[in-house]
Write an enzyme that holds these catalytic residues in place. Structure first.
Site, short mmCIF file in Angstrom:
data_model
loop_
_atom_site.label_atom_id
_atom_site.label_comp_id
_atom_site.label_asym_id
_atom_site.label_seq_id
_atom_site.Cartn_x
_atom_site.Cartn_y
_atom_site.Cartn_z
N HIS A 30 -5.04 -3.99 -2.37
CA HIS A 30 -4.76 -2.97 -3.40
C HIS A 30 -4.68 -3.59 -4.79
O HIS A 30 -4.12 -2.97 -5.71
CB HIS A 30 -3.47 -2.20 -3.05
CG HIS A 30 -3.63 -1.41 -1.78
ND1 HIS A 30 -4.26 -0.19 -1.74
CD2 HIS A 30 -3.31 -1.71 -0.50
CE1 HIS A 30 -4.30 0.26 -0.49
NE2 HIS A 30 -3.72 -0.65 0.28
N LYS A 65 -11.88 -0.26 -1.85
CA LYS A 65 -10.91 0.43 -2.71
C LYS A 65 -11.34 0.23 -4.17
O LYS A 65 -12.19 0.96 -4.66
CB LYS A 65 -9.51 -0.04 -2.37
CG LYS A 65 -9.24 0.17 -0.86
CD LYS A 65 -7.85 -0.01 -0.43
CE LYS A 65 -7.67 -0.11 1.08
NZ LYS A 65 -8.00 1.08 1.86
N SER A 117 0.80 -1.23 0.00
CA SER A 117 0.00 0.00 0.00
C SER A 117 0.83 1.27 0.00
O SER A 117 0.40 2.28 -0.54
CB SER A 117 -0.94 0.00 1.20
OG SER A 117 -0.20 -0.09 2.40
N1 PLP Z 1 -4.80 -4.34 4.08
C1 PLP Z 1 -4.08 -3.36 3.48
C2 PLP Z 1 -2.82 -3.74 2.80
C3 PLP Z 1 -4.52 -2.02 3.50
O1 PLP Z 1 -3.80 -1.08 2.90
C4 PLP Z 1 -5.73 -1.72 4.15
C5 PLP Z 1 -6.26 -0.34 4.19
O2 PLP Z 1 -5.74 0.59 3.68
C6 PLP Z 1 -6.44 -2.76 4.76
C7 PLP Z 1 -5.95 -4.05 4.71
C8 PLP Z 1 -7.73 -2.49 5.46
O3 PLP Z 1 -8.77 -2.40 4.51
P1 PLP Z 1 -10.05 -1.50 4.79
O4 PLP Z 1 -9.70 -0.10 4.40
O5 PLP Z 1 -11.12 -2.10 3.95
O6 PLP Z 1 -10.35 -1.62 6.26
#
Ligand code: PLP
Length: 411
Positions: free
Chosen positions: A217, A248, A189
């Site tokens: 992502h 996303k 991310s």
């Molecule tokens: N996993 C990763 C790699 C993330 O970047 C994020 C959030 O940015 C999440 C999990 C959590 O997802 P959510 O935004 O749906 O809670």
């Protein structure tokens, strides 16, 4: 000697009636009719152009998604009315889980209220419900993964980011009889680089380890039908559990896991963030379902996203503006200083009407501050050019360091 996967599956079997009851609740709810319709409505445009949205494909304003949500509100109301096991399962929840399982080529999927809850809830169970489990976790894994592993209390070893040799060494040094699980992301991310998935799954397989892959992502954006990087690389069968978000690429909110039925059942039954919370509103599930169905057949959004990402990569290289990786649509422009990153962000907004948030510690280490730029499918190529020109002007004004005029390291 039993592998991690076999032990989790056995744990699910031991849950017996409790597990069957959950499955029956799902079946009953799934008998209701579905309602996902088409029509054309647009949301008004904004004055400020956003360059850090995770709604990468613009599905949060797609007419199909909006219509599906409105229809679901009319049929089912605003909220779900309860937890999944006590009144909070609608047909949309069931259809969505079926769609997600199909998308990822897995037996079953399970919906959570967010991606964070999905990682936290699933990893607590998968690492914690099996005695003496050893978890191998990439050093750049997301906070939700870290929290899930902490909550599991499982023994954990961190491998250097995307370093297959290091992972192999840690696995080789561990007791072959221990159940093991490798946990990683596909598209990272903050760095925007992509895991060497074929090598990692090969090493994991060699050591009998389960692979848990966060595709937050990547889902919607990469692979056939938007199924993610594992699907793109032909590695679906080598990844045991895929985790994703609906917030996303799919433009709504919520998170999920998809995997073998017994593994998903174990999480369904034991995961506290799944069991003890009000479920996702039906309208949100309906919107996500419409979004996924659309993206499974439409390449338009993916093509636009990738064209824009590639254009931005090229324009930044031409201008000597440093960024971390050109492997994905996440373009992390390196500033390397807290104050400068905030100032650059403020100048982009005030002078150019471009919003991109500075990312500072603790999201990145001190001294590695970035502007995390996310060109989206909704931007046009002239807008990407404008953005690069504005960024160049800010770079000039703040006298920020330039990069060599060559492509960044493909990390
Ligand atoms: N996993 C990763 C790699 C993330 O970047 C994020 C959030 O940015 C999440 C999990 C959590 O997802 P959510 O935004 O749906 O809670």
């Amino acid at each position: 000697m039993k592998t991690h996967l076999e032990l989790v599956s056995r744990r699910a079997e031991e849950l017996g009636d409790h597990r069957r009851e959950f499955i029956e609740i799902g079946r009953r709810a799934g008998r209701f009719p579905r309602a996902v319709a088409n029509s054309l409505r647009r949301v008004p445009g904004a004055d400020i152009s956003v360059w850090c949205s995770n709604d990468y494909l613009g599905m949060g304003e797609h007419p199909l998604v909006l219509t599906a949500m409105k229809e679901a509100v009319d049929r089912y109301g605003a909220g779900s009315g309860g937890s999944r096991s006590i009144g909070g399962t609608s047909p949309y929840h069931i259809l969505l889980e079926q769609e997600l399982a199909e998308l990822h080529g897995k037996e079953a999927a399970l919906l959570f209220s967010s991606g964070f809850a999905a990682n936290d809830g699933a990893l607590t169970v998968l690492a914690g419900a099996v005695d003496d489990c050893l978890v191998l976790s990439d050093e750049l894994n997301h906070a939700s993964i870290i929290d899930g592993l902490r909550h599991s209390r499982a023994d954990k070893k961190i491998f250097r980011h995307n370093d297959v040799d290091h992972l192999g060494q840690l696995l080789a040094a561990s007791d072959p009889a221990r159940p093991k699980m490798v946990v990683l992301e596909s598209v990272y991310s903050m760095t925007g680089d992509v895991a060497p998935l074929a090598e990692i799954t090969a090493v994991a397989k060699h050591h009998g380890a389960t692979v848990y892959l966060d595709e937050v992502h990547a889902v919607g954006m990469y692979g056939p039908e938007g199924a993610g990087i594992a699907a793109r690389e032909g590695l679906t069968g080598d990844v045991t559990v895929v985790m994703g978000t609906l917030g996303k690429g799919f433009g709504t909110a919520g998170g999920y896991i998809a995997g073998p039925a017994p593994v998903v059942d174990a999480v369904r039954t034991l995961s506290r963030p799944f069991v003890f919370t009000t479920s996702t509103p039906p309208a949100l599930a309906a919107g996500a379902l419409a979004s996924i169905r659309h993206l499974r057949t439409s390449e338009t959004e993916r093509t636009r996203l990738w064209d824009n990402a590639r254009l931005l990569h090229r324009l930044l290289v031409d201008r000597g503006i440093p960024f971390l990786s050109d492997m994905s649509h996440i373009v992390s422009v390196v500033v390397g200083d807290d104050t400068a990153a905030k100032t650059a962000s403020a100048l982009l907004l005030e002078r150019h009407g471009l919003y991109v948030q500075a990312i500072n510690a603790p999201s990145v280490p001190v001294g590695e501050e970035i502007l995390r730029v996310a060109p989206g499918a909704v931007h046009t190529p002239p807008e990407v050019e404008e953005f690069a020109t504005a960024l160049d002007a800010v770079w000039q004004e703040l006298r920020l360091p330039r990069a060599d005029r060559r492509a960044p390291r493909a990390a």
